[in-house]
Design a protein around this motif. Structure first.
Motif, PDB file in Angstrom:
ATOM      1  N   VAL A 157       1.028  -1.186   0.016  1.00  0.00           N
ATOM      2  CA  VAL A 157       0.041   0.122  -0.079  1.00  0.00           C
ATOM      3  C   VAL A 157       0.849   1.312  -0.176  1.00  0.00           C
ATOM      4  N   ALA A 158       1.857   1.162   0.736  1.00  0.00           N
ATOM      5  CA  ALA A 158       2.796   2.383   0.932  1.00  0.00           C
ATOM      6  C   ALA A 158       3.526   2.781  -0.611  1.00  0.00           C
ATOM      7  N   GLY A 159       3.759   1.465  -1.016  1.00  0.00           N
ATOM      8  CA  GLY A 159       4.377   1.658  -2.504  1.00  0.00           C
ATOM      9  C   GLY A 159       3.462   2.163  -3.698  1.00  0.00           C
ATOM     10  N   LEU A 160       2.203   1.821  -3.548  1.00  0.00           N
ATOM     11  CA  LEU A 160       1.115   2.052  -4.353  1.00  0.00           C
ATOM     12  C   LEU A 160       0.870   3.718  -4.407  1.00  0.00           C
ATOM     13  N   GLU A 168      -5.546   2.478  -6.670  1.00  0.00           N
ATOM     14  CA  GLU A 168      -5.655   0.996  -6.780  1.00  0.00           C
ATOM     15  C   GLU A 168      -5.444   0.279  -5.486  1.00  0.00           C
ATOM     16  N   VAL A 169      -5.452   1.074  -4.404  1.00  0.00           N
ATOM     17  CA  VAL A 169      -5.207   0.679  -3.194  1.00  0.00           C
ATOM     18  C   VAL A 169      -6.267  -0.429  -2.691  1.00  0.00           C
ATOM     19  N   GLN A 170      -7.414   0.220  -2.526  1.00  0.00           N
ATOM     20  CA  GLN A 170      -8.605  -0.711  -2.251  1.00  0.00           C
ATOM     21  C   GLN A 170      -8.556  -2.155  -3.201  1.00  0.00           C
ATOM     22  N   GLY A 171      -8.324  -1.998  -4.279  1.00  0.00           N
ATOM     23  CA  GLY A 171      -8.296  -3.279  -5.067  1.00  0.00           C
ATOM     24  C   GLY A 171      -7.340  -4.239  -4.380  1.00  0.00           C
TER      25      GLY A 171
END
Length: 663
Positions: A157-160, A168-171
């Motif tokens: 998540v940190a990378g996104l 794209e985090v939720q997906g």
């Protein structure tokens, strides 16, 4: 010559028995389990004294040095083993040490060709994250998914978020089957993704949840209160940042100051709090901002200019370090320390290669030095060299040129940005700039180009009607009635706007009366008003404050409405009889006495020159006094020129020269 003394041979350690070496390893294992790494290094040396080629002892020593944060010693130990040609592969450990020393390029090169294990992939992802290569970092995270790495979702998540892929985090969390509330770290990273998506209220709630989860979990692990506060400092600072974005600057400022005054051990959070506080204050109290930001400076490198502390430099992202350096330049400019600002700006291109911020700051320094023309030239040159990053450079160039009184350069800069060229704000700015230089045809062509673009644009929020309405007003203002009438007519046909219909009737009356009368019939009459007597209306002096007698035809009935002026009785002072007013008041009663016509100044007393002083003193005549003053003035103004004339001495009065005897 006396013979040289023989060097004493070093005593060779006595060979240890296998039992003794086993005991040393048992002791070494216990020290590592208890995290006593400094003592573990000494025991490892004892093993190597008895068995220099022991691979396990070498590895224990290197790992213990790394765990003890003695990275330089660990790297030198690895190099010693390489010099002794030990058959030990320390490639991974060496790459990690170089990563800790912020030599990320060399570290990444060492990892090439290594077996893809969870450890090597994790280190590679961290190196790529620090280098800002987020897309490559996310590719490595995809490879790590097959190893079922613990807490991988936090890093993903940190990378996104860092890669600008917050959508794209939720997906990704759904694919990993995790919830945002599973840990306070994941909740924090999810809140950061909401900030990127401009969902500030949701981000605030997520950060409050992250803080609550963190406090509960750390208290269960028996952490001290100050340790919990330090561990949750990133959440505290990010929460203040969200409050700042939500329009609560006072609350945010109080939180930043609280973090700074407590001087928490979390250096990155302290740096972010200082930077955000400076940005929130703006140019106010620049000297205090410089003092605060200099707390982040490397003390050992005073002579080398501004350099962030080594540990802080490795923990902050490139974007964060660039923001801190940029704010320091701006503070120096506000504090009128131009030389220091220029020196720091000269070092920024090497610190942040490929960034446009050093170019913008260089232009800011030039503007501060009243060299706006040179700033415009530099921004234009780099805009040509970096076309993919030219938007911000051209916007800065247009701003500087417009402020410096160069409207043509400002207009040319905006015309080189195609993605915003047809936005209403840009169109309005371009038209204003073109009008300033007297290029009415150019301003009209800007409107025409914007109208054509919006006619072909596939956008849900079309601004065509706004631009057409402004274009028609502009053309009508500059005597282009036919073009204005055509635009108003198109607006009426496409949008049915009442304002456009009024504009069309007004404009068409100048060029095509029949068309004006035809469209005038589409205007709805005012309620209750059927008509106006034009002859009487023309005789009036126009719209004035006083009401005229106008005959209004309403519902076929002729009525004459006249507004009567209300008469009010005059108000008199108390006790005043208007029948017997008495004499009129003095018209000069409010003037000062000396300004009145009846004013007479008092006569001077002839006895003003009476002799005062001791008995027998002689009064000086006015002529003598004035002559003495004149002589003194000349003497003081021209000290090198002696006076050649003496003031005339008046004769003393016979009365004043006589002395009375008191015998």
């Amino acid at each position: 010559m006396a013979p040289k003394a023989k060097e004493k041979a070093k005593p060779t350690p006595a060979s240890a028995t296998p039992t003794q070496i086993e005991d040393l390893f048992t002791k070494l294992n216990g020290l590592i389990q208890n995290q006593n790494y400094e003592q573990a290094v000494k025991v490892s040396d004892q093993v190597l004294d008895h068995s220099p080629g022991d691979v396990d002892a070498w590895r224990c020593k290197v790992v213990s040095l790394i765990k003890a944060d003695n990275i330089d010693k660990a790297l030198s130990t690895i190099q010693d083993s390489e010099k002794q040609r030990r058959a030990i592969d320390f490639s991974f450990d060496k790459a990690y040490c170089l990563y800790r020393q912020n030599k990320v390029d060399v570290a990444l090169e060492l990892l090439k060709g290594q077996e893809e294990t969870s450890a090597t992939l994790l280190l590679e992802s961290q190196i790529l994250y620090r280098m800002g290569r987020m897309d490559a970092c996310m590719d490595v995270y995809q490879k790590l998914r097959k190893f079922k790495t613990e807490s991988l979702e936090i890093n993903v998540v940190a990378g996104l978020v860092s890669a600008g892929r917050a959508s794209e985090v939720q997906g990704m969390m759904d694919a990993l089957k995790v919830k945002a509330t599973s840990s306070f770290e994941l909740a924090f990273n999810n809140a950061c993704s909401l900030i990127e998506k401009i969902k500030y209220t949701d981000a605030e709630q997520q950060l409050l949840t992250a803080r609550r989860i963190g406090q509960e979990s750390l208290m269960e692990e028996n952490w001290a209160d100050d340790e919990i506060e330090t561990e949750l400092a990133p959440i505290t600072v990010q929460l203040a940042y969200v409050q700042q974005l939500l329009g609560h600057p006072q609350e945010a400022m109080e939180t930043y100051l609280d973090v700074i005054n407590k001087n928490m051990a979390d250096d990155p959070s302290l740096a972010v709090a200082i930077n955000n506080l400076i940005a929130l204050r703006g140019p106010k109290d620049a000297s205090d901002g410089l003092r605060k930001i200099d707390r982040l400076k490397e003390k050992a490198d005073e002579a080398q200019g501004f350099q962030l502390d080594r540990g802080l430099d490795m923990k902050l992202s490139t974007k964060q370090r660039e923001a801190i350096c940029s704010n320091r330049v701006l503070l120096l400019l506000h504090a009128n320390k131009i030389d220091q600002a220029r020196e720091l700006v000269a070092a920024l291109p090497n610190m942040f290669p490929g960034s446009v911020m050093p170019i913008l700051l260089e232009a800011a320094v030039l503007v501060r030095e009243n060299k706006a023309g040179r700033a415009e030239e530099i921004l234009g040159q780099f805009a040509d060299k970096l076309p993919e990053k030219s938007k911000v450079l051209l916007l800065a160039r247009a701003t500087i040129a417009a402020t410096a009184g160069h409207p043509q350069i400002a207009a040319d800069s905006l015309l080189r940005i195609p993605e915003i060229q047809h936005m209403p704000a840009t169109v309005a700015t371009l038209v204003a700039l073109k009008e300033r230089v007297g290029d009415i045809d150019g301003a009209s062509s800007v409107f025409d180009a914007a109208i054509r673009w919006w006619l072909n644009a596939m956008s849900e929020e079309s601004k065509l009607d706004v631009i057409m309405n402004e274009a028609a007003s502009f053309k009508l203002k500059h005597g282009r009635e036919e073009e204005a009438a055509k635009l108003y007519e198109d607006l009426v046909k496409s949008h049915g706007s009442v304002e456009a219909l009024v504009g069309l009737v007004t404009t068409a009356a100048h060029v095509d009366v029949d068309k004006a009368e035809a469209y005038e019939k589409q205007l709805k009459p005012l309620p209750g008003l059927k008509g106006v007597e034009l002859d009487k209306l023309e005789k009036t002096s126009g719209a004035q404050g006083s009401v005229q007698n106008i005959e209004v035809i309403e519902e076929g009935k002729a009525k004459t409405k006249t507004k009567k002026k209300r008469k009010r009785k005059p108000r008199y002072p108390k006790g005043f009889d208007p029948a017997n007013p008495g004499p009129p008041p003095d018209p000069e009663r409010w003037l000062p006495k000396r300004e009145r016509s009846t004013y007479r100044p008092k006569r001077k007393d002839k006895r003003a020159a009476q002799v005062r002083g001791s008995q027998g003193a002689v009064a000086k005549d006015k002529q003598e006094v004035s002559a003495t003053i004149t002589s003194s003035t000349v003497s003081n103004s021209k000290p090198n020129q002696p006076s050649t004339s003496k003031p005339e001495q008046p004769k003393a009065s016979s009365k004043s020269s006589r002395k009375k005897s008191r015998k």
